[in-house]
Design an enzyme around this catalytic site. Structure first.
Site, short mmCIF file in Angstrom:
data_model
loop_
_atom_site.label_atom_id
_atom_site.label_comp_id
_atom_site.label_asym_id
_atom_site.label_seq_id
_atom_site.Cartn_x
_atom_site.Cartn_y
_atom_site.Cartn_z
N ASN A 59 -1.27 12.92 4.58
CA ASN A 59 -2.47 12.67 3.87
C ASN A 59 -3.44 11.95 4.76
O ASN A 59 -4.97 12.13 4.75
CB ASN A 59 -2.72 12.85 3.07
CG ASN A 59 -2.34 11.66 1.75
OD1 ASN A 59 -1.15 10.97 3.51
ND2 ASN A 59 -2.27 11.37 1.15
N GLU A 105 0.72 -2.92 -0.35
CA GLU A 105 0.28 -2.80 1.23
C GLU A 105 -1.11 -3.62 1.29
O GLU A 105 -1.79 -3.60 0.38
CB GLU A 105 -0.53 -1.66 1.64
CG GLU A 105 1.26 -0.87 1.73
CD GLU A 105 1.13 0.07 3.59
OE1 GLU A 105 0.55 1.35 2.76
OE2 GLU A 105 1.82 0.40 4.03
N SER A 109 4.18 11.83 9.67
CA SER A 109 5.24 12.79 9.20
C SER A 109 4.57 14.25 10.25
O SER A 109 4.29 14.10 10.63
CB SER A 109 4.19 13.42 8.07
OG SER A 109 4.45 15.12 7.67
N CYS A 166 -2.98 9.39 -3.09
CA CYS A 166 -1.33 9.62 -3.64
C CYS A 166 -1.63 8.94 -5.27
O CYS A 166 -1.34 8.86 -6.17
CB CYS A 166 -0.68 8.42 -2.95
SG CYS A 166 -0.91 7.21 -1.88
N LYS A 184 6.46 0.62 -11.25
CA LYS A 184 7.49 1.85 -11.54
C LYS A 184 8.26 3.07 -10.58
O LYS A 184 8.25 2.13 -9.77
CB LYS A 184 6.55 2.31 -13.02
CG LYS A 184 6.64 1.49 -14.32
CD LYS A 184 5.89 2.30 -15.22
CE LYS A 184 5.86 3.21 -15.63
NZ LYS A 184 5.00 3.88 -17.35
N GLU A 223 5.31 2.94 -0.64
CA GLU A 223 4.41 3.42 -1.48
C GLU A 223 4.42 4.72 -1.76
O GLU A 223 4.74 5.96 -0.69
CB GLU A 223 3.21 3.35 -0.13
CG GLU A 223 2.56 2.39 0.26
CD GLU A 223 2.31 1.06 -1.07
OE1 GLU A 223 1.55 1.43 -2.12
OE2 GLU A 223 2.25 0.03 -0.31
#
Ligand code: NDP
Length: 486
Positions: free
Chosen positions: A155, A460, A180, A286, A453, A252
């Site tokens: 992204n 970062e 990616s 995200c 979690k 992340e």
């Protein structure tokens, strides 16, 4: 149509472009047209070995430079990125389909901020002096970890390559970055610019490939750390692989973040926050606040104003500066998101806006809003990673905090209210790494970014990132005769 997007070669290793056509072909698709705009090859074992050797050989000399020298190179890279912002933004738009209106202000500029910030900080990365009894003392050295592997999601390809590279290099590490496979082009430009700015050969390398390439890199004994931006499922695999070698990690990962709107909030700001937190980058962010909890007294006004403002969406050619809503990154991702929309309808949520695929080329999907969403519906529990907002209703503060936290994720959370003490109470109560009061989704380099979690490990950006790219060595200095029992 021809596109100006084919890179000189697939990989950037040891300060130069490198090719090995024996690697599997990866076609780069422009999400606006579906055209193939470039082809690169996945790294072969020979390419992976070459990158590992280059990064390993470069690390001692890079670590031995002063922070001031390293920082100067990073700041020069920041300047070049800003000078080339237009070209880099155009490339980012081809790679991802995000509108140029966004990429011009959010991608290479954010990468440049990271190189400038960590470049400025490089000379300040020092240890401490700890006085002890009798004049003895300990001093600490904040040392680099060594060869770091960065693995990116699709992204924000320029930003992720920079957010990982800048702190790693500032701290004296070298990096091998694997973008990616969906967006392989932009990281090559980051590598090119760093070397133009003076980074020695091998300090920052880029290799292409799918998960298998990432996996081969992170299990190599020469690698000290892995920093991943990706999904929770990939994070669990990468973390487990890194654990076998007790490697340092930064993760992340995904999220299902809450945005809580109390009825004393500024309506316009709350709607703006929901738009930013659900539809920027066509919802492929995200930290999006995809569970929008609106207090009962404000729900009607919120939905009315939101749907009115969605009328200003301009869907179209992402290279046109007037376009403010682009296609999704791939046909596959659009299909996944459409599946979630169908589930939302099937499970009884009320579709108040969008929900369909517009009749046009490209991987477009309308911005979509569901109301009357309940906590157990799939659209409220699962990360969708697309332009789908779920609006849920609540009555009081204790209830909404409990429901906001009732998720295995913990990336971001926001509260919109004009009640000062409630705002801070909510921020303290959120189980999330990145919280906002009266806004959502801003990520300046000065602020720590990351999740708790299942959303991640480590942070970062900010001074925190330095802790994630260095290790502390303690050195005891005796100033007295050594006392021994016999
Ligand atoms: P994936 O988890 O599918 O992939 C992330 C990267 O990991 C890709 O480069 C992928 O390669 C690589 N990879 C996959 N499997 C392995 C493996 N076994 N070992 C090593 N590397 C591997 O994520 P997406 O690219 O689909 O990105 C979307 C996800 O990323 C969402 O869940 C989103 O929430 C999260 N994300 C998190 C952010 C954050 O900062 N918290 C920011 C942006 C996104 P390839 O795909 O080429 O096969």
């Amino acid at each position: 149509m021809t596109y100006p997007t084919q890179p000189k070669a697939s990989h950037f290793i040891g300060g130069e472009y490198v090719e090995d056509t024996a690697g599997e072909v990866i076609e780069v698709i422009y999400p606006y047209t579906g055209d193939v705009i470039a082809r690169v090859h996945a790294a072969t074992p020979a390419i992976i070995e070459r990158a590992l050797q280059a990064a390993t050989q470069a690390k001692a000399a890079w670590a031995a430079m002063t922070g001031t020298e390293r920082g100067r190179i990073l700041r020069r890279a920041a300047d070049i990125m800003r000078e080339r912002n237009h070209d880099l933004s155009v490339l980012e738009t081809f790679d991802t389909g995000k509108p140029l209106q966004e990429t011009t202000v959010a991608d290479a500029t954010s990468g440049a901020d990271a190189f400038e910030y960590f470049g400025g900080m490089a000379a300040t990365i020092t240890g401490e002096h700890i006085p002890l009894a009798g004049g003895d003392f300990v001093y600490t050295r904040r040392e680099p970890l060594g060869v770091c592997v960065g693995i990116g999601a699709w992204n924000y390809p320029t930003q992720i390559a920079s957010w990982k590279g800048a702190p790693a290099l500032a701290c004296g590490n070298t990096m091998i970055f694997k973008p990616s496979e969906t967006t392989p082009l932009c990281a090559l430009k980051v590598a090119e610019i760093l070397h133009e700015a003076g980074a020695p050969a091998g300090v920052y390398n880029v290799v292409q490939g799918m998960g298998a390439v990432g996996s081969a890199l992170i299990t190599d004994p020469r690698v000290a750390k892995v920093s991943l931006t990706g999904s929770v499922a990939t994070g669990q695999k990468v973390y487990a692989a890194a654990a076998a070698g007790l490697r340092n990690v930064t993760m992340e990962l995904g999220g299902k973040s809450p945005q809580v709107v109390f009825d004393d909030a500024n309506l316009e700001d709350a709607v703006s926050g929901a738009i930013l937190g659900n539809f920027y980058s066509t919802g492929q962010v995200c930290s999006n606040g995809t569970r929008v909890f609106v207090q009962r007294g404000m729900v009607d006004a919120f939905l009315a104003r939101l749907t009115e403002r969605l009328g200003a969406v301009v869907m179209g050619d992402p290279q046109d500066m007037a376009t403010n809503f682009g296609p999704m990154v791939s046909a596959r991702q659009r299909d996944i998101v459409e599946g979630f929309i169908a589930k939302g309808v099937a499970e009884g949520a009320r579709l108040v806006y969008g929900g369909t695929r517009p009749d046009r080329d490209g991987f477009f999907l309308e911005p979509t809003v569901f109301a009357d969403v309940t906590d157990e519906m799939t659209i409220a529990t699962d990360e969708i990673f697309g332009p789908v907002m779920s609006v849920l209703t609540f009555d009081d503060e204790d209830e909404v905090l409990r429901r906001a936290n009732a998720t295995p994720y913990g990336l971001a959370a926001s509260v919109f209210t004009s009640d000062l003490t409630r705002a801070h109470r909510m921020a303290a109560g959120f189980e999330a790494g990145t919280c906002y009061i009266n806004t959502h989704n801003l990520a300046p380099v000065e602020a720590p970014f990351g999740g708790s979690k299942l959303s991640g490990v480590g942070r970062e950006n900010s001074k925190e990132a330095v802790m994630n790219y260095t290790q502390t060595k303690g050195i005891y200095v005796a100033m007295n005769p050594v006392e021994a029992p016999f």
